[in-house]
Design an enzyme around this catalytic site. Structure first.
Site, PDB file in Angstrom:
ATOM      1  N   LYS A  29      26.695  18.514  -2.121  1.00 34.54           N
ATOM      2  CA  LYS A  29      27.423  18.900  -3.056  1.00 34.54           C
ATOM      3  C   LYS A  29      29.069  19.404  -2.678  1.00 34.54           C
ATOM      4  CE  LYS A  29      25.349  21.764  -5.999  1.00 34.54           C
ATOM      5  NZ  LYS A  29      24.774  22.986  -6.243  1.00 34.54           N
ATOM      6  N   ARG A  98      27.200  28.625  -4.514  1.00 33.77           N
ATOM      7  CA  ARG A  98      26.259  27.586  -4.864  1.00 33.77           C
ATOM      8  C   ARG A  98      25.498  27.060  -3.664  1.00 33.77           C
ATOM      9  NH1 ARG A  98      30.235  23.619  -8.105  1.00 33.77           N
ATOM     10  NH2 ARG A  98      28.311  22.777  -8.875  1.00 33.77           N
ATOM     11  N   GLY A 107      17.053  21.620  -8.861  1.00 34.34           N
ATOM     12  CA  GLY A 107      16.545  23.116  -9.266  1.00 34.34           C
ATOM     13  C   GLY A 107      15.864  23.872  -8.256  1.00 34.34           C
ATOM     14  N   MET A 109      16.985  25.182  -5.299  1.00 34.12           N
ATOM     15  CA  MET A 109      17.665  26.351  -4.649  1.00 34.12           C
ATOM     16  C   MET A 109      18.580  27.015  -5.588  1.00 34.12           C
ATOM     17  SD  MET A 109      18.133  25.000  -0.968  1.00 34.12           S
ATOM     18  CE  MET A 109      19.132  23.652  -1.349  1.00 34.12           C
ATOM     19  N   ARG A 343      27.696  13.439  -7.394  1.00 34.38           N
ATOM     20  CA  ARG A 343      27.070  12.636  -6.672  1.00 34.38           C
ATOM     21  C   ARG A 343      26.536  11.378  -6.959  1.00 34.38           C
ATOM     22  NH1 ARG A 343      22.188  16.734  -7.587  1.00 34.38           N
ATOM     23  NH2 ARG A 343      22.081  16.209  -9.986  1.00 34.38           N
ATOM     24  N   HIS A 459      -6.245  15.369  -0.882  1.00 32.35           N
ATOM     25  CA  HIS A 459      -7.462  14.271  -0.795  1.00 32.35           C
ATOM     26  C   HIS A 459      -7.257  13.295  -1.964  1.00 32.35           C
ATOM     27  CE1 HIS A 459     -11.591  12.655  -1.350  1.00 32.35           C
ATOM     28  NE2 HIS A 459     -11.552  13.070  -0.047  1.00 32.35           N
ATOM     29  N   ARG A 582     -10.125 -15.747   4.008  1.00 35.45           N
ATOM     30  CA  ARG A 582     -11.534 -15.071   4.460  1.00 35.45           C
ATOM     31  C   ARG A 582     -12.748 -16.172   3.939  1.00 35.45           C
ATOM     32  NH1 ARG A 582      -9.088 -10.918   2.304  1.00 35.45           N
ATOM     33  NH2 ARG A 582      -8.420  -8.970   4.075  1.00 35.45           N
ATOM     34  N   ARG A 637     -10.048 -18.375   8.473  1.00 33.10           N
ATOM     35  CA  ARG A 637     -10.536 -17.209   9.329  1.00 33.10           C
ATOM     36  C   ARG A 637     -12.271 -17.591   9.463  1.00 33.10           C
ATOM     37  NH1 ARG A 637     -10.715 -10.845   8.929  1.00 33.10           N
ATOM     38  NH2 ARG A 637     -12.280 -11.619   7.169  1.00 33.10           N
ATOM     39  N   GLU A 767      -6.785  -8.486  17.116  1.00 30.53           N
ATOM     40  CA  GLU A 767      -7.131  -7.381  16.527  1.00 30.53           C
ATOM     41  C   GLU A 767      -7.892  -6.323  17.289  1.00 30.53           C
ATOM     42  OE1 GLU A 767      -9.493  -8.434  12.963  1.00 30.53           O
ATOM     43  OE2 GLU A 767     -10.500  -9.976  14.167  1.00 30.53           O
ATOM     44  N   SER A 786      -2.395 -14.256  15.005  1.00 25.41           N
ATOM     45  CA  SER A 786      -2.170 -13.594  13.587  1.00 25.41           C
ATOM     46  C   SER A 786      -2.805 -12.068  13.814  1.00 25.41           C
ATOM     47  CB  SER A 786      -2.948 -14.195  12.534  1.00 25.41           C
ATOM     48  OG  SER A 786      -2.744 -13.477  11.481  1.00 25.41           O
ATOM     49  N   GLY A 788      -4.242  -8.691  13.114  1.00 26.00           N
ATOM     50  CA  GLY A 788      -5.163  -8.144  12.242  1.00 26.00           C
ATOM     51  C   GLY A 788      -4.951  -6.708  12.285  1.00 26.00           C
ATOM     52  N   THR A 789      -3.722  -6.131  11.442  1.00 21.07           N
ATOM     53  CA  THR A 789      -3.722  -4.825  11.670  1.00 21.07           C
ATOM     54  C   THR A 789      -4.283  -3.526  11.432  1.00 21.07           C
ATOM     55  OG1 THR A 789      -1.997  -5.085  10.033  1.00 21.07           O
ATOM     56  CG2 THR A 789      -1.110  -5.216  12.289  1.00 21.07           C
ATOM     57  N   ASN A 790      -5.373  -4.049  10.438  1.00 23.08           N
ATOM     58  CA  ASN A 790      -6.326  -3.063  10.089  1.00 23.08           C
ATOM     59  C   ASN A 790      -7.471  -2.881  11.065  1.00 23.08           C
ATOM     60  OD1 ASN A 790      -4.999  -3.453   7.493  1.00 23.08           O
ATOM     61  ND2 ASN A 790      -6.779  -4.623   6.424  1.00 23.08           N
ATOM     62  N   ASP A 791      -8.029  -3.856  11.831  1.00 17.31           N
ATOM     63  CA  ASP A 791      -8.950  -3.786  12.663  1.00 17.31           C
ATOM     64  C   ASP A 791      -8.059  -3.159  13.885  1.00 17.31           C
ATOM     65  OD1 ASP A 791     -11.614  -4.012  12.356  1.00 17.31           O
ATOM     66  OD2 ASP A 791     -11.478  -5.968  11.829  1.00 17.31           O
ATOM     67  N   CYS A 854      -1.741 -10.498   9.484  1.00 17.79           N
ATOM     68  CA  CYS A 854      -2.527 -10.615   7.948  1.00 17.79           C
ATOM     69  C   CYS A 854      -3.255  -9.364   7.712  1.00 17.79           C
ATOM     70  CB  CYS A 854      -3.458 -11.662   8.362  1.00 17.79           C
ATOM     71  SG  CYS A 854      -4.533 -11.503   9.411  1.00 17.79           S
ATOM     72  N   TYR A 874       5.973 -14.551  10.670  1.00 17.21           N
ATOM     73  CA  TYR A 874       5.620 -14.274   9.036  1.00 17.21           C
ATOM     74  C   TYR A 874       4.685 -13.319   8.676  1.00 17.21           C
ATOM     75  CZ  TYR A 874       0.877 -16.323  10.142  1.00 17.21           C
ATOM     76  OH  TYR A 874      -0.140 -16.516  10.357  1.00 17.21           O
TER      77      TYR A 874
HETATM   78  P1  ADP Z   1      22.514  22.946  -9.522  1.00 20.20           P
HETATM   79  O1  ADP Z   1      22.682  22.327  -7.963  1.00 20.20           O
HETATM   80  O2  ADP Z   1      21.237  23.571  -9.888  1.00 20.20           O
HETATM   81  O3  ADP Z   1      23.239  22.061 -10.347  1.00 20.20           O
HETATM   82  P2  ADP Z   1      25.242  24.308  -9.352  1.00 20.20           P
HETATM   83  O4  ADP Z   1      25.657  25.017  -8.196  1.00 20.20           O
HETATM   84  O5  ADP Z   1      25.800  22.963  -9.589  1.00 20.20           O
HETATM   85  O6  ADP Z   1      23.726  24.224  -9.484  1.00 20.20           O
HETATM   86  O7  ADP Z   1      25.690  25.318 -10.496  1.00 20.20           O
HETATM   87  C1  ADP Z   1      24.907  25.618 -11.767  1.00 20.20           C
HETATM   88  C2  ADP Z   1      25.633  25.394 -12.924  1.00 20.20           C
HETATM   89  O8  ADP Z   1      26.889  26.332 -12.994  1.00 20.20           O
HETATM   90  C3  ADP Z   1      26.366  23.934 -12.988  1.00 20.20           C
HETATM   91  O9  ADP Z   1      26.120  23.683 -14.426  1.00 20.20           O
HETATM   92  C4  ADP Z   1      27.618  24.302 -12.505  1.00 20.20           C
HETATM   93  O10 ADP Z   1      28.525  23.137 -13.121  1.00 20.20           O
HETATM   94  C5  ADP Z   1      28.137  25.496 -12.934  1.00 20.20           C
HETATM   95  N1  ADP Z   1      28.998  26.118 -12.081  1.00 20.20           N
HETATM   96  C6  ADP Z   1      29.142  26.186 -10.787  1.00 20.20           C
HETATM   97  N2  ADP Z   1      30.330  26.691 -10.215  1.00 20.20           N
HETATM   98  C7  ADP Z   1      30.878  26.901 -11.189  1.00 20.20           C
HETATM   99  C8  ADP Z   1      32.462  27.406 -11.396  1.00 20.20           C
HETATM  100  N3  ADP Z   1      32.905  27.701 -10.322  1.00 20.20           N
HETATM  101  N4  ADP Z   1      32.846  27.316 -12.491  1.00 20.20           N
HETATM  102  C9  ADP Z   1      31.998  26.843 -13.711  1.00 20.20           C
HETATM  103  N5  ADP Z   1      30.899  26.458 -13.669  1.00 20.20           N
HETATM  104  C10 ADP Z   1      30.286  26.444 -12.460  1.00 20.20           C
HETATM  105 MG    MG Z   2     -10.699  -7.786  11.117  1.00 20.71          MG
HETATM  106 MG    MG Z   3      24.795  20.990 -10.137  1.00 18.59          MG
END
Ligand code: ADP
Ligand code: MG
Ligand code: MG
Length: 902
Positions: A29, A98, A107, A109, A343, A459, A582, A637, A767, A786, A788-791, A854, A874
């Site tokens: 960011k 931020r 979502g 952090m 981004r 699992h 085979r 084989r 192998e 060739s 035989g990477t499983n064995d 193989c 290959y």
């Molecule tokens: P996330 O990574 O969860 O998107 P952000 O840090 O981007 O969190 O911010 C959460 C929301 O707040 C986003 O919609 C962002 O555009 C808005 N936001 C962040 N900084 C500012 C700012 N300085 N002014 C206005 N809106 C902001």
């Molecule tokens: Mg074998």
């Molecule tokens: Mg954001």
């Protein structure tokens, strides 16, 4: 002196000091905010605290020396630039704090907006906004809410309940109907909640708010959900997050303000156009929180044409600059557009291909780069059948897409029931809280597996991937009650026998049977695409990128196929030969009788007559395959598994004998079989009488197979095709084994081939670890190797796949002993080292030695890169993986920037 150095260490960067390539230090960011700032786009001024500061804080629990001072300096500069002071009572500067790590963790952090508001500056903010009290109090209540939740761990629902309560009191469901007085009241209610949970007043000191928020963002790196997410996505745990301090701009100032998100192309399909959502009179977090319904971004054109046009221009600019799909966050404050984030956007597998193709058309990237922008995992995803989700189907739960595919079937809750229903021909989905080794038979019987707990390395997930079976794990909205044979989800009860559908790619779960449609990409590879789909942008992009991969790759791609039909299919998928045919299946079915005769033979004559009866049958099998692979090499084989695998199991024979005796029937044959099975019993069949050892112990067995291969090749060649047989001896550990087999084979071949022009190569599997370590000697007797990477994996590690995958792999993955199962992706350090040694020493002894692989690793993206590096000729993989291997071999050949395409 050390202290002096820490003080001097630079922990804080102005936006103008950074750029997009500093993601390690500034997080994604921050690096991109810096990049946009330097491009001259309108980014609200701010600064970035580095990931190094975060790491230092997390290591010691304290801000590193010098950080507080640097923050103060940068804050002062920001205040000067903005002409206001943080939290000033008359004219406050407000900031957002931020998070932002190197890899986006949506979502996961934290972010706090409106830092700097308190009981006094809220009045100043209102004045600053022309007496807009509503706006000021709305901003203040948002601060207490986000700060309380993020920094002080106050349960978020409490604030939400208070907000709902305020709306209810007002008789509305829309937060915009709350006026300044209502919001002032809400601030009081929020403060009480804050005191109740923290035992202190909401902090009024702006700098204290800022420092606490920064700390909270640092700490959010180690929040449980972030840790879990990183493990799933294989993001390293030690990167840390940067912290962005950004001056606030306000989308909640009135109807001429708002906030939104935009994509420069459709991240679902890759289609060009304007994609995004806009929400008037709101702050950023409202868009994701779904607090009100957003409108499609296109509608902004009516609301604010100037900002809309400007946004489109910026989007085009960013795409041209990043040369890729960008996603964007923006806010409009009283008609002025601000860019808050960009981004390179995540996208579906289909969009990845389509966009890469478009960017080439647009001249933004070349084909090598396009190849780098896609990967084999995405191609594999596009080759699975998909659910046709036109309208009525809504998912009832979403777990982790643990093993791809689309599966529908009747719900069962126990392994035994799964086996029972499957035996009756029913498709079943095994639903468990989590699976354990006792569920293995049920997992094999089921179409798909659904669990309510566990992640990508549980699992269920590990075993399902090993079996290539669809699996959704960790769908935690599902409440499984095994004794009652039902689960509940979204208020509905699903009983044993009800039908569900699971999507192992998206992790979505549906009630009822969702129709499945075939993959267009597979249809394209098979050449069976309806003409109207030839114009499909995805198919076009796949075609173009695959052609480039084929032009660039150095590795050839062959297939593992035992029948003419498989061979033909693989050939359509682009296989350049068979790397592993085979021969064991040629001993099954109605030929068992002959194999039993062979095993029970007491005299040379009896044995020879059984082999003589098998010869023409094998010859016909080979003829079919050679015809299909006309002109391409076919590696056959010689028989590999222990012969007792072809006899009925001990218990069954014992029962047969007992029953027949009871009836007074002639049991001589059954008794002989039973005696043979007892005699041939092995403690460790995997390490027993198999492969080349069989050939050396049972006279005439390999000779019969060699003769069948040579005769088939001659017959096919005489009929006008070109047969290129390569005879491969399994399980060789010493050159003497190979020399013995070879001497006999060469005599037969010379006799059969005569002047037909057919050339038959003789080579060996590598192998057994000893073979890899003595490859220089073995190469003297082998025309090809060739791997035989499983064995080889089993023997290098000393475990058998069937026994260990269900037994303890999940634990090894959890402990990090494996990053990934060594059967899924080659263990470069151990097994890979053996491959490298054998390749080098084999080639040193015989420069023209052909080298291939193989095992199933031949179709695994990462392993393909490894085999390219080692210099094999290959890889060979199952027909379905052939396109994936072609693509990855091409990528390996053009790769200049590592294989990280996250
Ligand atoms: P996330 O990574 O969860 O998107 P952000 O840090 O981007 O969190 O911010 C959460 C929301 O707040 C986003 O919609 C962002 O555009 C808005 N936001 C962040 N900084 C500012 C700012 N300085 N002014 C206005 N809106 C902001
Ligand atoms: Mg074998
Ligand atoms: Mg954001």
């Amino acid at each position: 002196m050390a202290a002096q150095e820490t003080v001097d260490h630079k922990y804080v960067y102005d936006f103008a000091e950074g750029n997009k390539d500093l993601k390690d230090l500034l997080g994604g960011k921050g690096a991109n905010l810096a990049e946009m700032t330097n491009l001259g786009l309108p980014v609200p001024p701010g600064f970035i605290i580095t990931t190094e500061a975060c790491k230092a804080y997390l290591a010691t629990g304290e801000e590193p020396a010098g950080l507080a001072g640097q923050i103060a300096t940068h804050l002062e500069a920001l205040e000067r630039e903005m002409g206001r002071r943080l939290g000033d009572p008359d004219d406050p500067l407000l900031v957002s704090v931020r998070s932002g790590a190197k890899f986006s963790m949506p979502g996961m952090m934290e972010t706090v907006l409106n830092v700097g508001l308190n009981d006094r500056s809220v009045v100043g903010l209102s004045a600053q906004a022309g007496g807009n009290d509503r706006f000021a109090w709305d901003s203040y209540r948002r601060l207490i809410q986000m700060f309380g939740k993020t920094v002080c761990e106050v349960p978020g629902e409490e604030f939400e309940h208070a907000l709902d309560e305020a709306k209810r009191a007002k008789g509305t469901t829309n937060d915009l109907d709350l006026d300044a007085d209502d919001l002032r009241g809400l601030v009081d209610a929020y403060k009480k909640i804050f005191v109740k949970h923290t035992g202190r007043e909401f902090p009024q000191e702006p700098r204290e708010q800022l420092d606490l928020a920064i700390r909270a963002v640092f700490e959010s790196w180690n929040a449980e959900r972030a840790v879990v997410y990183r493990r799933q996505e294989r993001i390293p745990a030690d990167l840390g997050t940067a912290v962005n301090v950004v001056s606030m701009v306000f989308g909640n100032l009135g109807p001429d303000s708002g906030t939104g998100v935009a994509f420069t192309r459709d991240p679902g399909s890759g289609a060009q156009g304007i994609y995004g959502d806009y929400l008037a009179n709101a702050q950023g977090e409202d868009v994701v929180a779904g607090i009100r319904n957003t409108v499609p971004l296109q509608e902004l054109e009516q609301l604010d044409k100037k900002s809309y046009d400007e946004l489109l221009a910026f989007m085009a600019r960013l795409e041209g600059h990043y040369k890729d799909l960008c996603d964007i966050e923006f806010t409009i404050e009283r008609g002025k557009l601000w860019m808050l984030q960009t981004r390179v956007g995540k996208r579906t597998a289909a969009a990845a291909f389509v966009i890469a193709g478009q960017l080439v058309d647009e001249g933004l990237i070349d084909l090598d780069e396009a190849l780098h922008r896609v990967n084999g995992a995405q191609l594999a995803q596009l080759m699975f059948p998909r659910f046709r989700l036109d309208h009525e189907f809504q998912p009832v739960a979403k777990g982790i897409g643990a093993s791809p595919g689309a599966a529908s079937g009747k719900v069962v809750f126990t392994s035994a029931r799964a086996v029972e229903l499957a035996a009756e021909g029913e498709a079943v989905i095994l639903v468990r809280r989590e699976t354990n080794p006792d569920d293995l038979n049920g997992m094999i019987a089921a179409q798909g597996i659904l669990t309510s707990r566990g992640g990508k390395t549980s699992h269920a997930a590990v075993v399902a991937r090993g079996m290539g079976k669809t699996c959704v794990s960790g769908a935690d909205e599902i409440d499984v009650n095994v004794p009652a044979k039902r689960f509940t989800v979204a208020g509905q009860t699903v009983n044993e026998g009800d039908i569900v559908s699971i999507d192992g790619t998206t992790g979505k779960v549906y009630l009822g049977e969702v129709p499945v449609m075939p993959s267009e990409v597979v249809q394209y590879f098979e050449g069976s695409l309806e003409p109207e789909h030839v114009d499909n942008p995805l198919v076009r992009a796949v075609h173009r990128i695959m052609s480039h991969a084929d032009a660039k790759r150095r590795l050839a791609v062959r297939t593992n196929a035992d029948t003419g039909a498989d061979a033909a299919r693989a050939r359509r998928f682009g296989a350049q030969g068979i790397g592993l045919c085979r021969t064991e299946h040629m001993f099954l079915g109605d030929r068992r009788e002959l194999v039993e005769r062979l095993i029970l033979a007491r005299t040379d004559d009896e044995r020879e007559s059984a082999l003589a009866a098998l010869l023409p049958l094998q010859r016909d099998d080979f003829k079919e395959i050679f015809r299909e692979m006309d002109g391409l090499p076919v590696t056959v084989r010689l028989i590999d598994p222990p012969l007792h695998e072809f006899l009925p199991p001990l218990e069954q024979l014992a029962v047969n004998v007992a029953v027949a005796q009871e009836r007074g029937e002639d049991v001589a044959k059954e008794e002989a079989l039973l005696a043979a099975v007892r005699r041939m019993h092995e403690e460790n069949p995997m390490l027993g009488l198999r492969g080349v050892r069989l050939g050396l112990v049972i006279p005439g067995l390999f000779a019969m197979q060699v003769r069948a291969i040579a005769e088939a090749a001659v017959a096919v060649t005489r009929a006008g095709a070109v047969a290129k047989p390569e005879i491969m001896v399994p399980l060789v550990g010493a050159v003497q084994e190979l020399e013995t087999v070879r001497a006999e084979a060469e005599k037969i071949i010379a006799e059969v081939v005569g002047d037909s022009g057919v050339e038959v190569l003789i080579g060996t599997m590598i192998e057994v670890p000893r073979a890899a370590l003595t490859a220089g000697q073995i190469a003297e007797a082998a025309q090809f190797f060739s791997f035989g990477t499983n064995d080889l994996t089993q023997m290098a590690w000393g475990f058998s796949r069937d026994d260990v995958e269900g037994a303890f792999f999940w634990r090894y993955l959890e402990l990090g002993i494996f990053g990934i199962s060594p059967f899924e992706s080659i263990d470069r350090d151990g097994v890979g080292r053996l491959v490298r040694i054998a390749a080098e020493e084999g080639r040193a002894a015989r420069p023209e030695l052909k080298l291939g692989v193989c095992g199933e690793h031949g179709g695994d993206p990462d392993s393909v890169h490894f085999f390219h590096e080692v210099g094999l000729d290959y890889v060979s993989c199952s027909p379905f993986r052939v396109p994936v291997a072609r693509l990855e071999a091409g990528r390996a050949a053009v790769e200049t920037h590592g294989s990280d395409s996250r």
